[in-house]
Design an enzyme around this catalytic site. Structure first.
Site, short mmCIF file in Angstrom:
data_model
loop_
_atom_site.label_atom_id
_atom_site.label_comp_id
_atom_site.label_asym_id
_atom_site.label_seq_id
_atom_site.Cartn_x
_atom_site.Cartn_y
_atom_site.Cartn_z
N ARG A 138 0.74 -1.25 0.03
CA ARG A 138 -0.02 0.05 -0.08
C ARG A 138 0.88 1.26 -0.12
O ARG A 138 0.75 2.35 -0.63
CB ARG A 138 -1.07 0.14 1.21
CG ARG A 138 -2.10 -0.93 0.92
CD ARG A 138 -3.12 -1.17 2.30
NE ARG A 138 -2.18 -1.54 3.51
CZ ARG A 138 -2.70 -1.39 4.71
NH1 ARG A 138 -4.06 -0.94 4.79
NH2 ARG A 138 -1.74 -1.74 5.58
N ASN A 149 -6.25 -2.70 1.67
CA ASN A 149 -6.29 -4.06 1.97
C ASN A 149 -7.55 -4.87 2.06
O ASN A 149 -8.45 -4.14 2.79
CB ASN A 149 -5.49 -4.68 3.36
CG ASN A 149 -3.99 -4.74 2.95
OD1 ASN A 149 -3.33 -4.60 1.76
ND2 ASN A 149 -3.20 -4.71 4.15
#
Ligand SMILES: [Fe+3]
Ligand SMILES: [Mg+2]
Ligand SMILES: [Zn+2]
Ligand SMILES: [Zn+2]
Lengths: 751, 341
Positions: free
Chosen positions: A19, A37
């Site tokens: 990320r 996520n």
């Protein structure tokens, strides 16, 4: 023109800095949107110039974060979305979890620099990690990989750590394992009475190095379990550790202070260098040919010409290594046969008599793991995994599976693992050990139950080995009853075969399976272990074998190579046997042999018999010792001088014939090295000739015997161009692959 | 007894026909040996008196060889059944005795067996009260088969039941294990060990009686681990009560020669048959007293507290091994198949 897209990734994409990587990349490409996520992996919504988005996507898929592994990816245009900026948003969990778990990663270069740099605020901090490194599976409690779902959650981040966590340009941006000496994990040195040794943190590792140099044994709590360490150059102390661990001969692994140090003592090839620098960083078994160091070799690796070596892979080991000017033994912290210890209480209780000091810390280890072990063959640098654990477990990303069923496979007995397919990912546990040991058994059942809980999925079908007395079989049967699952028993060596077929996705091919192994319960209730199978159209057939010989005295036969010789010996070898057995033994065993009904085709036992007739060993003190010593008795081979000790028969070949001809060579005074080389050559040529006679061009090889890398090299060298050999890739050829093989069998073989 | 007087050297089919020859065999050997008021009535059966609850147990003995070091099939047939009755918490009183003889058995051997039976019965305090003798054609038997049924009076203080067993109860064994099985094996297979191993076949009823006299319902269970050894019996107990059994290997009485013989043959003494051995499960409040009583009795000189009942691992028998670490004593499925690679 602005367009919006939804981008998804699955695979090993959580806990690997995905990320933050996406975030920074998005800023570079001037994109707005979100990344998060979810239960399938990583989900990105982004708006921007389509060309930029396409470039962004290309970059992301071609150069993902270093330790990530992308399994599937997709990009689709969506309705127009409006974002103010690009940001990481909290994880969402909508459906059932469908993610790979994240394995532990060896300390990265940047973090290593941090802890070695006096100017850095993490100087000397042993638990320094970042998005690219650190423990993952070892501390995982549940999904997804967020701090709150790990045992590191007990250490709330200090202001400075939080700042790093929130800073997109920082390497620790959204690093779930982020801590520092202010807020983080505490180390403590105690003696074996449990008394704390008062010492400043800055001198801690100096002190430990000094204690090691003085000849102490120290239990060191790493992030995946305890290690027992001592000076590897001191024969007395290594021997002392052996005695205390009840481990007379099995080789110890050695931790080298640095690559530089290591390379002064042994020569490493490219693959080994790469492996020792990888994020998995397993123990490498290397050749001791031309060894130049001062290790107490006879105590560290008795009678071997190879050695398991490792380099520091955690901050703790790195900081210790920096203070060492000698290599240390670093072996799993346990009493021989018990599982690796992971709690401070257990360590003090169970290793009190073994270690003089303990280095403890207060991070809870959720999933203890042994170190992984790999070996590359000398000639072709073929990778052979000896143990698949730390750094690899618990994922297996390569298999192509498409099933709606939730499948649980219980594996074998001696090198137990479990495999679980609860969603569209396959999980294979770390190596768990010999299930005769009650503590190992408990870890095995706990791991199984933990998998079931973690994925919130009950198994619908449970797969077990056909052997009625494997603890894994018995537990699988109990569990099937409890969970109302279907149960299927699968023959051991067929599972070995389907494991290789599965690793290479060969289920649409015609393949010869060659499974050379120690033991396994056969379909005919004999003990198999030298099998030729054909695979075609989802069917497996046993088309050849090593000709049966007597299996004597239960498990004792595997422990005493001389018994394999006795079973295979002919009348003329009487005088050799008389040297190896008492007259009572000979009389009794002769009688039992004459009455015996249990037969075997085990190649493992054939190796034992060869080791015995060459007087290499008559008694094993650890599993596979005879075969390992046999391989270690030769250094190089020359195919031009090799001959075969037996003829290929319609069935396969005869172990008795091999022993008979070896005996002749022994009598002729042929050198031991030549005999061993001839023996391996015999096996290699039989495999290739059998394949030729039966019209196969693809050969899949599995079973513990293929841990013999000389045999592997010979096969690779002898195989004609049109023959393709398939060895295991990411799994071990030994019984660790049983669970995976059972799963592949169930999914692909029509009964 | 003088064989000349019997008038024949081997037993043949005629001896089982029910006629003159049978009469001859019975009179000259069996009735003469076992003479007692019940048997002497020579009825089709016997009428006996037993007070209170009655324990009955039957067993057939088909052992090869019929003579072995430390005993023969005859005394085994008495001890086996006497002990089974005793394990019910009862005092054995009477025994029925039936022979199936393969023609050709030497009369001298038969007499030796009968005399052993007599001696074992006398020592055990039981009377042979009824019986039967059949002779089968050569090849249809194996020298001699014996069936005995025992009748005993349940001890007034006994309350034997697996369901009385609780967590923490102790398991005591009266003496050395695995002797009988190894003795038989050495005899049958002609195996040779460093020293001769004798069967420990013996009667256990007096010791059992003493224990019940003193400890009554503090005794939860008696079991004689014959076939399958103590490993199998402990498994049965664990499964019956859904609890675990925890053992300490170092404490289990095992004679050096027997251990060495087991080692030589790759056998686990936990699964080897016993005859003179029994396990008793007792309340932990009396474990030491029970041990004392046993050790002061000649059938329990080597008694030891080998383990206990636990809730930790239901249905599993776990043993702390000699070198530390715990191993699972798995139930035997068929023969001991190899599992090591
Ligand atoms: Fe195997
Ligand atoms: Mg009985
Ligand atoms: Zn890092
Ligand atoms: Zn901090």
């Amino acid at each position: 023109m602005i367009k919006s897209y939804k981008i998804s990734f699955s695979g090993q994409v959580q806990g690997v800095g995905f990320r933050p990587y996406v975030y920074n990349l998005a800023l570079k490409f001037n994109l707005k949107g979100t990344v998060s996520n979810n239960e399938d992996g990583v989900l990105i919504f982004t708006s921007g110039n389509p060309q930029n988005i396409s470039a962004f996507y290309k970059k992301l898929t071609e150069f993902p974060p270093p330790i990530s592994k992308i399994k599937t990816k997709s990009i689709i245009e969506t309705e127009n979305l409006i974002f103010e900026d690009f940001r990481i948003i909290p994880s969402t969990k909508n459906g059932q979890l469908n993610l790979p778990l994240t394995p532990d990663f060896a300390i990265c270069k940047d973090c290593k620099n941090d802890i070695e740099n006096p100017e850095n605020r993490r100087y000397n901090y042993a638990f320094t990690t970042c998005v690219n490194c650190g423990p993952r599976w070892a501390i995982t409690q549940t999904f997804p990989f967020e701090r709150s779902n790990t045992s590191i959650d007990e250490f709330p981040m200090c202001a400075k750590c939080k700042k790093e966590y929130n800073s997109p340009i920082n390497r620790r941006f959204h690093s779930q394992t982020n801590t520092c000496s202010t807020c983080g994990i505490q180390l403590k040195l105690i003696n074996n009475l449990g008394e704390t040794i008062k010492i400043e943190q800055s001198n801690l590792f100096k002190k430990i190095a000094a204690l090691l140099s003085e000849g102490n044994i120290i239990g060191i709590k790493n992030t995946s379990g305890y290690l027992l360490c001592c000076n590897a150059e001191n024969p007395k102390i290594v021997q002392k550790l052996r005695n205390k661990k009840h481990r007379p001969n099995k080789p110890f692994a050695v931790l080298y202070p640095s690559l530089k140090f290591l390379q002064k003592e042994v020569i490493l090839n490219d693959k080994q260098l790469k492996s020792l620098a990888s994020a998995e960083r397993p123990i490498n078994i290397v050749s001791l040919e031309n060894y130049k160091g001062k290790l107490a070799l006879q105590q560290v690796a008795p009678n071997l010409n190879q050695l398991g070596i490792m380099l520091p892979y955690t901050g703790i080991l790195q900081l210790l290594a920096n203070e060492l000017n000698f290599p240390i033994v670093a072996t799993s912290g346990n009493i021989h046969g018990s599982p690796i210890i992971s709690t401070n209480g257990d360590a003090l209780e169970k290793l009190q008599q073994v270690a003089d000091y303990f280095l403890q810390h207060n991070l809870k280890i959720e999933h203890p793991q042994d170190d992984s072990v790999v070996k590359f063959s000398t000639k072709f640098q073929q990778k052979v995994l000896f143990r698949r654990s730390l750094g690899y477990a618990p994922n297996y990303l390569e298999a192509s599976i498409n099933s709606e069923e939730k499948i649980l496979a219980m594996g074998a007995h001696l090198k137990s693992t479990i495999a679980f397919y609860p969603n569209s990912n396959l999980y294979i546990s770390q190596y768990l050990g010999n299930l005769d040991n009650f503590d190992v058994y408990n870890r095995f059942t706990e791991t199984t139950e933990n998998f079931i809980q973690l994925f919130e999925q009950q198994p619908e079908i449970i797969l077990v080995d056909k052997h009625p007395m494997y603890q894994s079989t018995q537990f699988g049967k109990e569990l099937a009853k409890k969970t109302n699952s279907k149960l299927l028993e699968i023959q051991h060596h067929k599972a070995h075969f389907t494991a290789v077929l599965g690793e290479h996705n060969l289920f649409n091919e015609k393949v010869l399976g060659v499974i050379f192994d120690g033991t396994g319960f056969g379909d005919d209730e004999n003990i198999w272990g030298g099998e030729f199978f054909s695979y075609q159209n989802n069917k497996i057939e046993r088309i050849g074998q090593v000709e049966n010989f007597d299996w004597l005295l239960g498990d004792k036969m595997s422990k005493e190579p001389r018994l394999s010789l006795l079973s295979l010996a002919s009348e003329e070898m009487k005088s050799i046997l008389e040297q190896k057995f008492t007259s009572n033994e000979l009389k009794n065993y002769g009688y039992l042999k004459s009455q015996n009904k249990l037969k075997t085709s085990s190649v493992g036992r054939l190796f034992d018999a060869v080791a015995s007739i060459l007087n290499i060993t008559d008694f094993n003190t650890y599993e596979g010792e005879a075969a390992i010593l046999l391989e270690n008795s030769i250094s190089n081979y020359d195919l031009r001088t090799c001959k075969s000790y037996s003829q290929l028969t319609s069935l396969g070949f005869s172990a008795k014939e091999i022993i008979k001809n070896i005996y002749k060579d022994v009598e002729n005074g042929t050198s031991r090295e030549q005999i061993i080389t001839n023996f391996l050559f015999s096996l290699a040529t039989h495999i290739l000739n059998f394949s030729k006679v039966k019209g196969f061009t693809k050969i899949a090889l599995s079973g513990g015997v293929f841990q013999n890398t000389t045999l592997v090299d010979m096969l690779l060298e002898l195989a004609p161009k049109e023959i393709k050999l398939y060895f295991h890739k990411d799994l071990s050829p030994n019984d660790e692959n049983s669970s995976f093989g059972q799963l592949m069998y169930y999914l692909n073989i029509n009964k | 007894m003088d064989i000349e007087n019997i008038g024949f050297e081997t037993i043949n089919l005629g001896h089982g026909s029910g006629g003159e020859l049978t009469r001859n065999l019975l009179d000259k050997i069996i009735f003469k040996t076992f003479s007692n008021p019940y048997l002497d009535q020579k009825h089709d059966g016997s009428i006996v008196k037993i007070e209170g609850e009655v324990a009955i147990s039957t067993d057939s003995f088909v052992i090869t060889p019929i003579f072995f070091k430390g005993g023969n099939i005859g005394e085994l047939a008495v001890h086996g059944t006497v002990n089974d009755v005793a394990m019910c918490g009862a005092i054995p009183k009477y025994l029925s005795l039936a022979f199936i003889i393969e023609e050709g058995l030497k009369v001298s051997e038969f007499i030796e067996i009968v005399q052993s039976i007599k001696k074992a019965a006398d020592e055990s305090g039981v009377l042979i009260i009824t019986g039967d003798t059949k002779v089968v054609e050569r090849g249809k038997g194996d020298k001699i088969f014996i069936n005995t049924t025992g009748f005993g009076q349940v001890h007034p203080k006994a309350n034997i039941s697996v369901h009385n067993i609780k967590e923490g109860d102790k398991i005591i064994v009266n003496g050395f294990i695995a002797q009988h099985g190894m003795a038989i094996m050495s005899e049958r297979e002609g195996l040779e060990f460093e020293s001769t191993i004798e069967s420990d076949s013996t009667n256990l009823n007096f010791l059992v009686n003493d224990l019940l006299d003193v400890f009554g319902d503090k005794i939860k269970l008696f079991r004689d681990p014959t076939r399958g050894g103590i490993g199998t019996v402990l498994h049965e107990i664990a499964n019956d009560i859904n609890k675990g059994v925890f053992l300490k290997e170092a404490i289990i009485p095992l004679e050096k020669q027997v251990a060495a013989a087991c080692e030589m043959l790759g056998l686990d003494p936990m699964y080897v048959a016993n005859e003179g051995v029994f396990l008793v499960v007792v309340d932990p409040s009396v474990e030491n007293e029970v041990l004392n009583v046993m050790r002061n009795h000649k059938k329990g000189k080597n008694a030891a507290i080998i383990g206990e009942i636990t809730n930790e691992h239901p249905n599993k028998v776990v043993m702390e091994s000699l070198i530390g670490g715990k191993r699972i004593v798995s139930p035997l499925v068929g023969e001991q198949l190899p599992r090591i690679c």
